[in-house]
Design a protein around this motif. Sequence first.
Motif, short mmCIF file in Angstrom:
data_model
loop_
_atom_site.label_atom_id
_atom_site.label_comp_id
_atom_site.label_asym_id
_atom_site.label_seq_id
_atom_site.Cartn_x
_atom_site.Cartn_y
_atom_site.Cartn_z
N ASP A 25 0.82 -1.22 0.00
CA ASP A 25 0.00 0.00 0.00
C ASP A 25 0.85 1.27 0.00
OD1 ASP A 25 -2.19 -1.69 0.16
OD2 ASP A 25 -2.46 -1.42 2.32
N LEU A 29 0.00 5.42 -1.00
CA LEU A 29 0.00 6.42 0.07
C LEU A 29 0.98 7.55 -0.23
CD1 LEU A 29 -0.22 3.96 3.09
CD2 LEU A 29 -2.02 5.54 2.30
N ASP A 46 -0.99 9.70 7.98
CA ASP A 46 -1.42 8.86 9.11
C ASP A 46 -1.41 7.38 8.73
OD1 ASP A 46 -1.78 11.01 10.82
OD2 ASP A 46 -3.94 11.14 10.46
N ASP A 47 -1.97 7.07 7.57
CA ASP A 47 -2.01 5.67 7.13
C ASP A 47 -0.60 5.14 6.87
OD1 ASP A 47 -4.77 5.70 7.32
OD2 ASP A 47 -5.08 6.00 5.16
N ASP A 50 1.10 4.08 9.97
CA ASP A 50 0.72 2.73 10.38
C ASP A 50 1.53 1.67 9.65
OD1 ASP A 50 -1.18 3.76 12.13
OD2 ASP A 50 -2.83 3.50 10.70
N CYS A 51 1.88 1.96 8.40
CA CYS A 51 2.65 1.00 7.60
C CYS A 51 4.12 0.95 8.00
CB CYS A 51 2.59 1.37 6.11
SG CYS A 51 1.03 1.04 5.32
#
Length: 165
Positions: A25, A29, A46-47, A50-51
Amino acid sequence: MGSLLKGVPGVRWGDLRGAQAPARDIPALLSRIAYGGEEVARLAVDDLGDCVCALGFVVGEATAPTVPFLLELAEAPQVPCTPELLELLEKIYRTRTWHSSAAAAGGPRRKNFQEQPGWEVAARAAVLAGRHRIEGLAGSVQPEVAEAARGLLRAIDEDPGLPEV
């Protein structure tokens, strides 16, 4: 990917593990950060966090290959979330969870800690390799960018290094 992020397709994202989310992903992003509007970019940071730095203190295998792109985006004038990118880089640099966990469990040769301490070393080295870029951002005319860059530089300068495992 446009003029930014030209090297993204050269990374085998599908072969890498993220900290919590799939590394595959990451290209999308990064693209959202580069080319999305302000709200889209901030959500993508933000995403992405998380990765590559889950919970703000756990890096994954994909973290080190992502750092140069975070630095590239932080320098791009059209990217609306440079302070957030620099804060993510600071979290990546400060992480020592895998080293501490491996040491507490008896060392990196333990079954659960064979690769993870190396991910931290690689991620920190990638941030250090971009120090000159961070120093440039510390002189930004945008106070929030300059402050975030100086915070990252302080973290680098004050760091005692990773614990032995």
